[in-house]
Design an enzyme around this catalytic site. Structure first.
Site, short mmCIF file in Angstrom:
data_model
loop_
_atom_site.label_atom_id
_atom_site.label_comp_id
_atom_site.label_asym_id
_atom_site.label_seq_id
_atom_site.Cartn_x
_atom_site.Cartn_y
_atom_site.Cartn_z
N GLY A 13 27.11 -19.44 39.58
CA GLY A 13 26.80 -18.11 39.03
C GLY A 13 25.72 -18.11 37.97
O GLY A 13 25.73 -17.25 37.09
N SER A 14 24.76 -19.03 38.07
CA SER A 14 23.70 -19.03 37.03
C SER A 14 22.79 -17.81 37.18
O SER A 14 22.33 -17.24 36.17
CB SER A 14 22.89 -20.33 37.05
N LYS A 65 38.07 -11.58 57.17
CA LYS A 65 36.79 -11.00 56.78
C LYS A 65 36.82 -9.47 56.71
O LYS A 65 36.36 -8.86 55.75
CB LYS A 65 35.75 -11.45 57.81
N MET A 90 28.26 -17.31 49.67
CA MET A 90 28.11 -18.19 50.82
C MET A 90 28.70 -17.64 52.12
O MET A 90 28.70 -18.33 53.14
CB MET A 90 28.72 -19.57 50.51
N ASN A 107 19.35 -9.99 48.23
CA ASN A 107 19.71 -11.41 48.19
C ASN A 107 18.56 -12.23 47.64
O ASN A 107 17.40 -11.83 47.75
CB ASN A 107 20.05 -11.88 49.61
N HIS A 109 16.98 -16.23 47.82
CA HIS A 109 17.08 -17.45 48.62
C HIS A 109 16.07 -18.48 48.08
O HIS A 109 14.92 -18.14 47.84
CB HIS A 109 16.81 -17.14 50.10
C1 GRF Z 1 20.75 -20.10 44.35
O1 GRF Z 1 19.86 -21.15 44.60
C2 GRF Z 1 20.55 -18.98 45.33
O2 GRF Z 1 19.22 -18.81 45.69
C3 GRF Z 1 21.33 -19.44 46.53
O3 GRF Z 1 22.48 -20.02 45.97
C4 GRF Z 1 22.18 -20.54 44.67
C5 GRF Z 1 23.17 -19.94 43.71
O4 GRF Z 1 23.11 -20.52 42.44
N1 GRF Z 1 21.57 -18.34 47.44
P1 GRF Z 1 23.91 -19.87 41.23
O5 GRF Z 1 25.37 -19.74 41.68
O6 GRF Z 1 23.30 -18.55 40.93
O7 GRF Z 1 23.78 -20.84 40.10
#
Ligand code: GRF
Length: 200
Positions: A13-14, A65, A90, A107, A109
């Site tokens: 969750g950064s 789901k 995820m 989103n 990525h």
């Molecule tokens: C990030 O690299 C994001 O792009 C990908 O998953 C990672 C999540 O990192 N979808 P965080 O949980 O926000 O630290």
């Protein structure tokens, strides 16, 4: 009026943390109304709570789901959420769910899409020996890591980089780019203005 965001996570969750802090500081004119995770053990849940943001676990394990998505959709409607922000979530959302919120799911990525969609993107790009990779922010459609691109920022792979240093560089860019897009959304009210426009 302040925009109302909900953030979905599965892990650290950064990105979520940075978004909450940037909302609290006023850099993004929005508030994170709640955070939700499909994994009860996601460290990001505690992080959100320590930032005084409600954090809940989605019922994938108990209801499957469709049940989890129905519950989430009800909450999104009840809380009048303007944008659902995926930050390391995820699970693949069903076409039904995505269509209910068309144009309101975003989103991030860690690659220059359409290159390296799916999981393990940074490592796969590293192993492929690319000299430039990067970050993409996009609206979510029914396919995985796919949909109208809102912003991309390249990240060079330097001679001295290791996989770990490349990961750090990419995450730093993610934190900056995601907040910038959400700041623009909070100011202009919708994202369609950015569609097909390169912001960097
Ligand atoms: C990030 O690299 C994001 O792009 C990908 O998953 C990672 C999540 O990192 N979808 P965080 O949980 O926000 O630290």
């Amino acid at each position: 009026m302040k925009k109302r965001l909900a953030v979905l996570i599965s892990g650290k969750g950064s990105n979520m943390e940075r978004i909450i802090k940037n909302c609290k500081s006023g850099f993004i004119d929005a508030s994170v109304v709640f955070v939700a995770s499909d994994r009860p053990e996601a460290p990001g849940l505690e992080k959100a709570r320590s930032l005084e943001t409600p954090a809940l676990v989605l019922s994938y394990k108990e209801t499957g789901k469709h049940g989890a998505e129905s519950g989430l959709l009800e909450k999104i409607i009840r809380e009048r959420i303007d944008m659902l922000v995926l930050a390391g979530f995820m699970r693949v959302l069903s076409p039904w769910f995505v269509n209910q919120l068309a144009g309101k799911i975003i989103n991030i990525h860690p690659s220059l899409l359409p290159a390296f969609p799916g999981t393990g993107s940074i490592e796969r790009a590293w192993k492929a020996g690319v000299r430039v990779t990067g970050v993409t922010v996009h609206l979510v459609d029914e396919q995985v890591d796919h949909g109208p691109i809102l912003a991309q920022e390249p990240v060079r792979v330097g001679r001295d980089d290791t996989l770990e240093s490349l990961e750090r560089k990419i995450h730093d860019v993610e934190h900056r780019v995601y907040s910038r897009i959400l700041r623009d959304f909070s100011r202009h009210g919708n994202l369609s203005a950015f569609r097909r426009r390169q912001l960097v």
